[in-house]
Design a protein around this motif. Structure first.
Motif, PDB file in Angstrom:
ATOM      1  N   ALA A 163       0.848  -1.189   0.000  1.00 58.48           N
ATOM      2  CA  ALA A 163       0.000   0.000   0.000  1.00 58.48           C
ATOM      3  C   ALA A 163       0.889   1.247   0.000  1.00 58.48           C
ATOM      4  N   TYR A 164       0.332   2.386  -0.383  1.00 61.77           N
ATOM      5  CA  TYR A 164       1.090   3.614  -0.578  1.00 61.77           C
ATOM      6  C   TYR A 164       1.989   3.924   0.618  1.00 61.77           C
ATOM      7  N   ASN A 165       3.204   4.404   0.328  1.00 63.59           N
ATOM      8  CA  ASN A 165       4.193   4.768   1.355  1.00 63.59           C
ATOM      9  C   ASN A 165       4.490   3.616   2.308  1.00 63.59           C
ATOM     10  N   HIS A 166       4.632   2.417   1.741  1.00 61.82           N
ATOM     11  CA  HIS A 166       4.960   1.222   2.537  1.00 61.82           C
ATOM     12  C   HIS A 166       3.917   0.957   3.622  1.00 61.82           C
ATOM     13  N   ASN A 174      17.717  -8.482   0.998  1.00 61.98           N
ATOM     14  CA  ASN A 174      16.465  -9.238   1.070  1.00 61.98           C
ATOM     15  C   ASN A 174      15.327  -8.257   0.798  1.00 61.98           C
ATOM     16  N   VAL A 175      14.739  -8.328  -0.385  1.00 64.39           N
ATOM     17  CA  VAL A 175      13.682  -7.392  -0.786  1.00 64.39           C
ATOM     18  C   VAL A 175      12.334  -8.034  -0.497  1.00 64.39           C
ATOM     19  N   TYR A 176      11.495  -7.334   0.269  1.00 64.55           N
ATOM     20  CA  TYR A 176      10.204  -7.878   0.684  1.00 64.55           C
ATOM     21  C   TYR A 176       9.024  -7.274  -0.085  1.00 64.55           C
ATOM     22  N   GLU A 177       9.153  -6.013  -0.473  1.00 62.50           N
ATOM     23  CA  GLU A 177       8.038  -5.358  -1.146  1.00 62.50           C
ATOM     24  C   GLU A 177       8.520  -4.136  -1.899  1.00 62.50           C
ATOM     25  N   VAL A 178       7.698  -3.681  -2.848  1.00 60.81           N
ATOM     26  CA  VAL A 178       7.897  -2.395  -3.499  1.00 60.81           C
ATOM     27  C   VAL A 178       6.632  -1.581  -3.267  1.00 60.81           C
ATOM     28  N   SER A 179       6.749  -0.251  -3.345  1.00 62.31           N
ATOM     29  CA  SER A 179       5.615   0.591  -2.977  1.00 62.31           C
ATOM     30  C   SER A 179       5.672   1.930  -3.701  1.00 62.31           C
ATOM     31  N   PRO A 180       4.541   2.426  -4.193  1.00 58.45           N
ATOM     32  CA  PRO A 180       4.498   3.804  -4.679  1.00 58.45           C
ATOM     33  C   PRO A 180       4.632   4.749  -3.484  1.00 58.45           C
ATOM     34  N   VAL A 181       5.418   5.812  -3.649  1.00 58.75           N
ATOM     35  CA  VAL A 181       5.685   6.738  -2.544  1.00 58.75           C
ATOM     36  C   VAL A 181       5.666   8.185  -3.040  1.00 58.75           C
ATOM     37  N   LEU A 182       5.644   9.105  -2.094  1.00 55.49           N
ATOM     38  CA  LEU A 182       5.718  10.522  -2.437  1.00 55.49           C
ATOM     39  C   LEU A 182       7.149  10.953  -2.719  1.00 55.49           C
TER      40      LEU A 182
END
Length: 243
Positions: free
Chosen positions: A51-54, A130-138
């Motif tokens: 979800a937005y901004n982690h 170790n990458v767990y997630e990507v997220s759209p951010v400001l």
């Protein structure tokens, strides 16, 4: 959990909610003083889209999923939003509407690193993550982040041409920058990048053929109307009719 932000992003299929986003650049010292190495990521590794901004770290449901693709100078998320959920659909629409203002970030822990110096400054070289997630951010730690293009189904042909032109201009600028740095190090473009640029060049050659006007057909001795009149006169003569 650490985070970093990068770009660009491209909407590949609006109806399916599919995106491709550059979320890490290799060989660049970012605002955190880190230099990420290519081997820090695993090609094909599955990740969640947060979800937005982690926000998913704080309990919000993930809004999509995807996998990591490792290229010569960048890591790319190939992902799909969950358009059958309200959160996934709304986040995708925000990402699409933000266009080149949008940024992406990824959440990770450091498995291996090394301290050193990069371009005269102290740096931490990230060797394994170790990458767990990507997220759209400001806004995040990325360098030169932006969205290249957003493609939606139903766009006009002229609109698609404009989007491709923007992407090519960005590609040319980025290519010149990468090549200059590699030449300083006594290197040229990597084989993968060279092959892809050759494919781009081939497609541009195909486009050039679309602009070539078809050669005019050789003119006959008479126009179509004149030939028709001659035929009708011949038919009339065969039946004893006046011409």
């Amino acid at each position: 959990m650490n985070t970093k932000s990068f770009g660009p992003i491209e909407v590949k299929d609006a109806a399916a909610g599919e995106v491709e986003a550059v979320f890490s650049r290799f060989g660049v010292r970012d605002h955190d003083g880190d230099v990420t190495l290519k081997e820090a990521f695993t090609h094909g590794h599955p990740v969640k889209i947060s979800a937005y901004n982690h926000g998913s770290w704080e309990g919000s449901l993930p809004v999509g999923k995807g996998q990591i693709e490792v290229h010569d100078d960048r890591a790319v998320l190939k992902g799909r939003f969950f358009l059958n959920t309200t959160a996934g659909r709304e986040t995708f629409e925000v990402v699409k509407e933000l266009g080149e203002l949008g940024e992406w970030s990824y959440g990770f822990t450091v498995a291996d690193f090394e301290q050193g110096e990069f371009e005269g400054k102290s740096a931490r070289f990230l060797k394994k993550l170790n990458v767990y997630e990507v997220s759209p951010v400001l806004k995040g730690a990325g360098i030169g982040t932006q969205t290249l293009s957003v493609k939606s189904q139903g766009a006009s042909f002229a609109g698609q041409c404009e989007q491709v032109l923007t992407a090519l201009q960005e590609l040319t600028s980025r290519g010149a920058e990468v090549l200059a740095k590699r030449r300083e190090a006594g290197k040229g473009l990597g084989s993968e990048s060279r092959d892809l640029l050759l494919k781009v060049s081939d497609e541009l050659e195909c486009l050039k053929h679309l602009l070539v006007e078809p050669a005019p057909e050789p003119e006959s001795e008479g126009s179509d109307d004149e030939l028709l009149r001659e035929y009708l006169r011949w038919v009339g003569s065969q039946h004893g009719l006046a011409s």
